[in-house]
Design a protein around this motif. Structure first.
Motif, PDB file in Angstrom:
ATOM      1  N   UNK A 170       0.828  -1.178   0.000  1.00 58.77           N
ATOM      2  CA  UNK A 170       0.000   0.000   0.000  1.00 58.77           C
ATOM      3  C   UNK A 170       0.877   1.248   0.000  1.00 58.77           C
ATOM      4  N   UNK A 171       0.673   2.125  -1.017  1.00 52.71           N
ATOM      5  CA  UNK A 171       1.520   3.311  -1.131  1.00 52.71           C
ATOM      6  C   UNK A 171       1.278   4.267   0.021  1.00 52.71           C
ATOM      7  N   UNK A 172       0.032   4.472   0.409  1.00 55.94           N
ATOM      8  CA  UNK A 172      -0.272   5.332   1.529  1.00 55.94           C
ATOM      9  C   UNK A 172      -0.024   6.796   1.220  1.00 55.94           C
ATOM     10  N   UNK A 173      -0.268   7.690   2.183  1.00 56.35           N
ATOM     11  CA  UNK A 173      -0.005   9.116   1.988  1.00 56.35           C
ATOM     12  C   UNK A 173       1.489   9.388   1.913  1.00 56.35           C
ATOM     13  N   UNK A 174       1.840  10.568   1.409  1.00 54.97           N
ATOM     14  CA  UNK A 174       3.256  10.908   1.290  1.00 54.97           C
ATOM     15  C   UNK A 174       3.849  11.173   2.672  1.00 54.97           C
ATOM     16  N   UNK A 175       5.180  11.105   2.735  1.00 60.09           N
ATOM     17  CA  UNK A 175       5.868  11.333   4.006  1.00 60.09           C
ATOM     18  C   UNK A 175       5.619  12.736   4.525  1.00 60.09           C
ATOM     19  N   UNK A 214       1.392  -5.643  16.643  1.00 55.96           N
ATOM     20  CA  UNK A 214       0.991  -4.443  15.940  1.00 55.96           C
ATOM     21  C   UNK A 214       2.200  -3.591  15.576  1.00 55.96           C
ATOM     22  N   UNK A 215       3.147  -3.456  16.494  1.00 55.78           N
ATOM     23  CA  UNK A 215       4.327  -2.625  16.241  1.00 55.78           C
ATOM     24  C   UNK A 215       5.142  -3.178  15.077  1.00 55.78           C
ATOM     25  N   UNK A 216       5.333  -4.479  15.017  1.00 55.98           N
ATOM     26  CA  UNK A 216       6.129  -5.052  13.937  1.00 55.98           C
ATOM     27  C   UNK A 216       5.401  -4.939  12.594  1.00 55.98           C
ATOM     28  N   UNK A 217       4.077  -5.123  12.593  1.00 58.24           N
ATOM     29  CA  UNK A 217       3.323  -4.977  11.356  1.00 58.24           C
ATOM     30  C   UNK A 217       3.386  -3.541  10.850  1.00 58.24           C
ATOM     31  N   UNK A 218       3.248  -2.577  11.760  1.00 62.59           N
ATOM     32  CA  UNK A 218       3.278  -1.181  11.360  1.00 62.59           C
ATOM     33  C   UNK A 218       4.675  -0.741  10.940  1.00 62.59           C
ATOM     34  N   UNK A 219       5.706  -1.347  11.529  1.00 64.58           N
ATOM     35  CA  UNK A 219       7.080  -0.981  11.159  1.00 64.58           C
ATOM     36  C   UNK A 219       7.390  -1.360   9.724  1.00 64.58           C
ATOM     37  N   UNK A 220       6.691  -2.351   9.188  1.00 67.82           N
ATOM     38  CA  UNK A 220       6.916  -2.775   7.800  1.00 67.82           C
ATOM     39  C   UNK A 220       5.968  -2.095   6.828  1.00 67.82           C
ATOM     40  N   UNK A 221       5.123  -1.191   7.331  1.00 65.63           N
ATOM     41  CA  UNK A 221       4.137  -0.506   6.501  1.00 65.63           C
ATOM     42  C   UNK A 221       4.677   0.864   6.088  1.00 65.63           C
ATOM     43  N   UNK A 222       4.565   1.196   4.822  1.00 65.78           N
ATOM     44  CA  UNK A 222       4.971   2.507   4.308  1.00 65.78           C
ATOM     45  C   UNK A 222       6.444   2.775   4.599  1.00 65.78           C
ATOM     46  N   UNK A 223       7.302   1.865   4.182  1.00 61.87           N
ATOM     47  CA  UNK A 223       8.730   1.997   4.495  1.00 61.87           C
ATOM     48  C   UNK A 223       9.365   3.203   3.816  1.00 61.87           C
ATOM     49  N   UNK A 224       8.897   3.552   2.620  1.00 60.57           N
ATOM     50  CA  UNK A 224       9.447   4.721   1.945  1.00 60.57           C
ATOM     51  C   UNK A 224       9.181   5.990   2.758  1.00 60.57           C
ATOM     52  N   UNK A 225       7.950   6.124   3.261  1.00 61.29           N
ATOM     53  CA  UNK A 225       7.627   7.287   4.088  1.00 61.29           C
ATOM     54  C   UNK A 225       8.459   7.303   5.359  1.00 61.29           C
ATOM     55  N   UNK A 226       8.721   6.117   5.908  1.00 63.53           N
ATOM     56  CA  UNK A 226       9.523   6.031   7.125  1.00 63.53           C
ATOM     57  C   UNK A 226      10.919   6.590   6.888  1.00 63.53           C
ATOM     58  N   UNK A 227      11.567   6.158   5.816  1.00 75.22           N
ATOM     59  CA  UNK A 227      12.937   6.594   5.566  1.00 75.22           C
ATOM     60  C   UNK A 227      13.005   8.069   5.174  1.00 75.22           C
ATOM     61  N   UNK A 228      12.017   8.554   4.429  1.00 76.16           N
ATOM     62  CA  UNK A 228      11.999   9.986   4.104  1.00 76.16           C
ATOM     63  C   UNK A 228      11.777  10.810   5.368  1.00 76.16           C
ATOM     64  N   UNK A 229      10.842  10.369   6.200  1.00 75.36           N
ATOM     65  CA  UNK A 229      10.581  11.084   7.449  1.00 75.36           C
ATOM     66  C   UNK A 229      11.786  11.107   8.368  1.00 75.36           C
ATOM     67  N   UNK A 230      12.490   9.972   8.466  1.00 70.45           N
ATOM     68  CA  UNK A 230      13.691   9.927   9.293  1.00 70.45           C
ATOM     69  C   UNK A 230      14.764  10.864   8.752  1.00 70.45           C
ATOM     70  N   UNK A 231      14.871  10.956   7.423  1.00 73.73           N
ATOM     71  CA  UNK A 231      15.863  11.851   6.822  1.00 73.73           C
ATOM     72  C   UNK A 231      15.537  13.310   7.138  1.00 73.73           C
ATOM     73  N   UNK A 232      14.262  13.675   7.009  1.00 71.11           N
ATOM     74  CA  UNK A 232      13.862  15.052   7.309  1.00 71.11           C
ATOM     75  C   UNK A 232      14.109  15.375   8.772  1.00 71.11           C
ATOM     76  N   UNK A 233      13.719  14.475   9.669  1.00 70.48           N
ATOM     77  CA  UNK A 233      13.918  14.710  11.097  1.00 70.48           C
ATOM     78  C   UNK A 233      15.403  14.763  11.453  1.00 70.48           C
ATOM     79  N   UNK A 234      16.228  13.977  10.759  1.00 71.12           N
ATOM     80  CA  UNK A 234      17.670  14.013  11.011  1.00 71.12           C
ATOM     81  C   UNK A 234      18.261  15.363  10.634  1.00 71.12           C
ATOM     82  N   UNK A 235      17.814  15.906   9.488  1.00 75.39           N
ATOM     83  CA  UNK A 235      18.298  17.228   9.074  1.00 75.39           C
ATOM     84  C   UNK A 235      17.857  18.296  10.072  1.00 75.39           C
TER      85      UNK A 235
END
Length: 208
Positions: free
Chosen positions: A11-16, A160-181
């Motif tokens: 599922x693509x989901x909403x953007x990061x 639930x945590x493990x299922x959600x951690x594998x959901x929308x991985x692209x948004x996860x990595x983009x969000x982590x990059x933004x928060x890191x900056x």
């Protein structure tokens, strides 16, 4: 929460950026009572960590003094994670429009022990995952989601945590990059302040 966990991984989901904007607005709308839970855990932990560091650096305690100081730091960490769990659960309840969770005093010790048992592994696992780079998004997200889901039984929260951690991985990595900056910018501002304020005090007030 469970409905989202049941969605397929593709599922693509909403953007990061949509998710980040929604999270920011949710925080801005949070009443002082919710934020008080976060600071009630964060402030004692930060002060305790700084005092422990200073105490061990200046006085180099040995034996029972070091053991008792370490135990106090562990308890403060457990209290930190408990308060973060309550804070996250209240945010989630407001986001879903359901009644706010109630923390009973009798459940505090059990929840603290559960948080310590889970997030102790996070202290070890997140740096190791960062060294490997690829698993960092999954591992970091899993432990953050455990903070949210640990208001429920352990096995349900874990699933639930493990299922959600594998959901929308692209948004996860983009969000982590933004928060890191953003974290890097905040750190640079703080570091510049530590250097600039003494310079200005010496320049204009003659203070050393």
């Amino acid at each position: 929460m469970s409905a989202r966990a049941a969605q397929p991984r593709g599922d693509a989901g909403p953007s990061a950026f949509v998710l980040l904007e929604e999270a920011v607005h949710l925080l801005r709308r949070s009443p002082a009572g919710d934020l008080a839970w976060y600071y009630a855990g964060g402030v004692p932990w930060v002060l305790g960590l700084l005092l422990f560091w200073a105490y061990c650096t200046w006085f180099t305690p040995m034996g029972d003094r070091l053991a008792w100081s370490s135990l106090l730091l562990v308890l403060l960490f457990g209290w930190l994670k408990l308060c973060q769990s309550v804070f996250a659960a209240r945010l989630l309840a407001r986001r879903l429009g359901v009644p706010l969770p109630v923390l009973r005093p009798s459940s505090v010790p059990g929840l603290m022990l559960r948080e310590l048992r889970v997030h102790t592994w996070g202290i070890l696992g997140i740096p190791f995952a960062a060294l490997l780079t690829a698993p960092l998004g999954y591992v970091w997200t899993y432990f953050q989601l455990r903070t949210v889901t640990d208001g429920r039984p352990v096995e349900a929260g874990k699933s639930d945590a493990w299922s959600l951690a594998r959901l929308w991985t692209m948004q996860t990595h983009i969000g982590m990059s933004v928060l890191s900056v953003l974290a890097l910018v905040a750190w640079l501002n703080l570091a510049i302040s530590f250097l600039l304020l003494p310079y200005l005090a010496n320049r204009f007030l003659g203070l050393d």
